[in-house]
Structures are given as C-alpha cells and as structure tokens.
Design an enzyme around this catalytic site. Sequence first.
Site, short mmCIF file in Angstrom:
data_model
loop_
_atom_site.label_atom_id
_atom_site.label_comp_id
_atom_site.label_asym_id
_atom_site.label_seq_id
_atom_site.Cartn_x
_atom_site.Cartn_y
_atom_site.Cartn_z
N LYS A 155 3.99 43.21 40.50
CA LYS A 155 3.23 43.65 39.65
C LYS A 155 1.96 42.30 39.51
CE LYS A 155 3.18 40.35 35.69
NZ LYS A 155 1.95 39.91 35.50
N HIS A 185 9.09 39.46 38.26
CA HIS A 185 9.90 37.97 38.31
C HIS A 185 10.94 37.80 36.70
CE1 HIS A 185 6.65 35.47 36.76
NE2 HIS A 185 7.41 34.96 36.23
N LYS A 189 15.06 36.53 35.82
CA LYS A 189 16.00 34.98 34.38
C LYS A 189 17.65 35.23 34.71
CE LYS A 189 11.25 33.29 34.04
NZ LYS A 189 11.74 31.97 34.76
N GLU A 223 3.02 28.78 26.96
CA GLU A 223 2.63 28.14 27.79
C GLU A 223 0.95 27.50 27.64
OE1 GLU A 223 1.84 30.72 31.72
OE2 GLU A 223 0.69 31.61 29.97
N ASP A 242 -1.39 40.98 31.31
CA ASP A 242 -0.93 39.62 32.30
C ASP A 242 0.27 39.78 31.21
OD1 ASP A 242 -0.66 38.03 34.21
OD2 ASP A 242 -0.46 35.86 32.92
N HIS A 247 5.45 41.31 30.83
CA HIS A 247 7.10 40.87 30.07
C HIS A 247 7.57 41.20 29.15
CE1 HIS A 247 6.03 38.55 34.58
NE2 HIS A 247 5.04 37.76 33.65
N LYS A 343 -1.73 31.24 26.29
CA LYS A 343 -2.15 29.44 27.18
C LYS A 343 -2.46 28.79 26.30
CE LYS A 343 -2.55 32.11 31.24
NZ LYS A 343 -1.62 31.12 32.10
#
Length: 487
Positions: A155, A185, A189, A223, A242, A247, A343
């Site tokens: 991505k 990714h 997980k 995050e 992002d 995700h 973030k």
Amino acid sequence: MAQPLPEPGLVVLFGGTGDLARRKLLPALARLYAEGRIHPHTRVVGVATNPKNDEASYRQLARESIEGAGLSCAEAGPFCGASLHYQPLGEGRPEDWTALAARLRDLEAEHGLVPRRTFYLALPTEALPASVAGLGEAGLAAEAEGGYTRLVVEKPFGRDLKSAQELVDVLHAHFREHQIFRIDHYLGKETVQNLLAFRFGNAIFESLWNRDRIASVEITMGEELGVGTRAGYYDRSGALRDMVQSHLAQVLSLVAMEVPTVLGAKSVRYEKTKVLQAIAPIGAKDVVFGRYTAGEIEGKSVPGYLQEPGVPPESNTETFVAMKVEILNWRWQGVPFYLRTGKRLGRRATRIGVRFKSSPVCMFELDGMCKISSNLLILKLQPDQGFSLYMDVKRPGSATDLERIPLSFDYGKHFQGTPEAYQTLLLDVLRGDQTLFVHADEVLESWRVFGPLLEMERDMHDYPAGSFGPAAAEKFAIPDRALMRGE
C-alpha cells in the site's frame, strides 16, 4: 496439522536495499528459513538501481539487517550466503529488464528450479507503473507450465478512486488478479486473523453478532508517535489515506462480514467486499478531523504537527479522524460503527469494542438507580493481544450491588510468541493463499466510501499531544472510554 513446505522457487525483492527490505522483508525471510517453513532450495534475489552493489555487498547488508533484528546467520543457514543473490537494474532500460530475465533463467537452470517466481515490489507508488510494465515487456509476467508468477504490491493502493482505478488497470494490463497480492500488513497480525476464528469458530458469539443484540461497535487505532521522519509522505496522505481507507476499512470488513461459504480467499474476499458496498455515504456531520498541537507524552514535551520538521506551516493535513459509519444490510441496519485513528494520542492501542444492548428491564435497582451496565467485548490487537468480555456480577454480602469484571484471554501468556506479520504474509504468498490480501474490488469500494471525505470542507479540531483526540470526536465512540484506551 503441519502444512507442507511451499515448492522451491525465486523470491525477487525490488527495492532490495531499501528500508522495508532491510527492516522487515529480509529478517522475515531469514526467520522462515531458520524455522524450516520455506523450502531450503528457495533463492532470494535482491534488485535495486545501485550499480555499485554486488553479491558480496548485498549479502553483507542482509547479514547486518538480520542480526539487527535479533537473528544470527548461523540460525538462518544458507540465507545469509549461497541462497541470496543480487541483480542491479540500472536505469530500468529495456536491456536492464532483459538482463534481469536472463539472470533469473540462469539461476533456475543452475539450481534445477521450475519457474516459480515471486516479485515483491517494495517500491514507492510512483515507481509501480514502470516496474510492472518492465516485468511484462520482459516476459516475466507470464506463467510457465507447472510454475507460477506472483506479484506483491505494498500500500497505498492509490490516493483516491481515480488513481486507484488507474493502478488496477496498470496491474491488470500485465498480470491477472489471481497473480496479484496486495499487502496490508495489518491483515498479517495474528489477532486480526483471529477475528475469523473468534466469530465463526464460536457459535455463542456468531449468534449474537447482529443488530438484535449489538448496540454499537468501535474500532480504534491510536498511536503515541508523531510523523517522525515521514513528514514528506504523511503530509500528502494524512490519517484518512494512511489509516482509514486501508487498515480500518479492512478490520471493519472482517468484523462486519457475513459467514463465508468456506474459509478460503474467494469466499472471504467476496464477503468483505459486500460489507464495503453496503456502507452508506458519510456526511459532514458524521466525521471529525483533528490535528495534534504541542503537548506532553510520558513526561516528555513534543511539538505540534505544524512544528514537525518537514511539515509546511500552511498544511491542512489531518492527524486524527473519527467518524460514524452505517452499514445498510439486514445484519447491521441501525448499528453505528465508530472508526477512530490518530497520532500523538495518550496511548498506543488498537482495539475493537463491541457493546451489547442492555437488558430490557432493570431488575437490580437501588435508590431509583439501575445498577446494571451493558456487556462489552474488547478485542485487543496491539500492543497487548487478546480479548476481554466484561459482565456484571453480584458483590458478596450485598443485595443488589453489582461489579463489572472481565473474563480475559492474553495471547502472550498462553502462546509462546506469535509470528511477525510479514512472516505470515510472505509464507501465504509462497503458498498462493490470497485470503489475507486485498482484492481489486475491495480497493475500489473502499475508495468509493472514503474518497469523498478528501474533498469535504473540513473544520480542523486541535487536540494536545498526549490526549485522546479532540472533544468534538467523543460523540463517535462507545461510552466505555477508559477500557477502549487500555487504561
């Protein structure tokens, strides 16, 4: 039951000297070698534009990368030496691609390998069209009899619906969809994969997994880190591109999907796409954008987003998004799904909160106040992994005094470690299993849903670093804030 080893072949890493290859891909391949999970005759070929590198220098780079990840070359065996090769691509001229094709054929002939080729494009998005075209024009996209050709793409899968469609068209000009493995990714997980086992392997939960029993769902990806050295990339992307479109959309589709006919790539991806197709248009009243200002995290002062190195002072990029999503199908009609990501939040935590409906009648009442609360299921994806189901129990010695307690499971305590996401995904590529990879239809549907928010007129809500986002976003959350934050 142990699965058979994937057949031996070639793994070709484009961007083989880059950051992703050094931090993730080379260590993941080395661990798979060390654990005996890929065929020992599999060869890895690093490809990069730097003509100064050669086989010896590339093997040294790999050794440093592997040892930096805590694995010794003694454990990885031939991966640090004879199994690792390097091919410079120069300026990517037709003759450079022809030379690469000849090198791959020579390696296959030398080691008696059937043409089973995996091309991993660990490259910036802007380099993908030329690389895909180079592979196709050199005859490297074709599949030989008894072999295969697979293309792995990182991505982001486009910046909006138009660019995503263009990227799909570029890939399909040379490769068929069954050859393409789009990596997110997060899907590698273990705890994300466990969503399927949790829902469909436990009838007690699947029978409750609908609008009749569930009041609301929250998916949060928080995050502590800021943009760091990624300001150039992040300011062009923001939290929506992002995290939300990729995700969060993927986790949402796993949480909300219908039961697949079989647990295989075709059925799972079909059901995930149906979820995205059922999402209603998201209006301005259903989304909040935010941006972190200076604050304090773990006792350390940190700058605001506009003060980060490389961020333009006039930037209007969001670092936080919260929204309400409605899924207009039979299972979920009327159940709000809250998506949140940001973030520089007060805690790093990726969690799914499923809040069940309250009892229709309050039977435990004292002084006119109901003492019962809604049951809550929290699935913890990172950094702690597991789940907790919160319920009320009567406190001993009291008549109606209830206390909320969790029934919990911790992955780390029960299992001795879990594979890193890239290990899982690379192994699935070599097996040809696309279940954990993103289909073109998912990409386009996700952009159809979230792409219009990019053009939306936005009020930017500031929040101090170390907080949990702007106050305006609290309406897009389940009430159990402390539990969702991991406090």
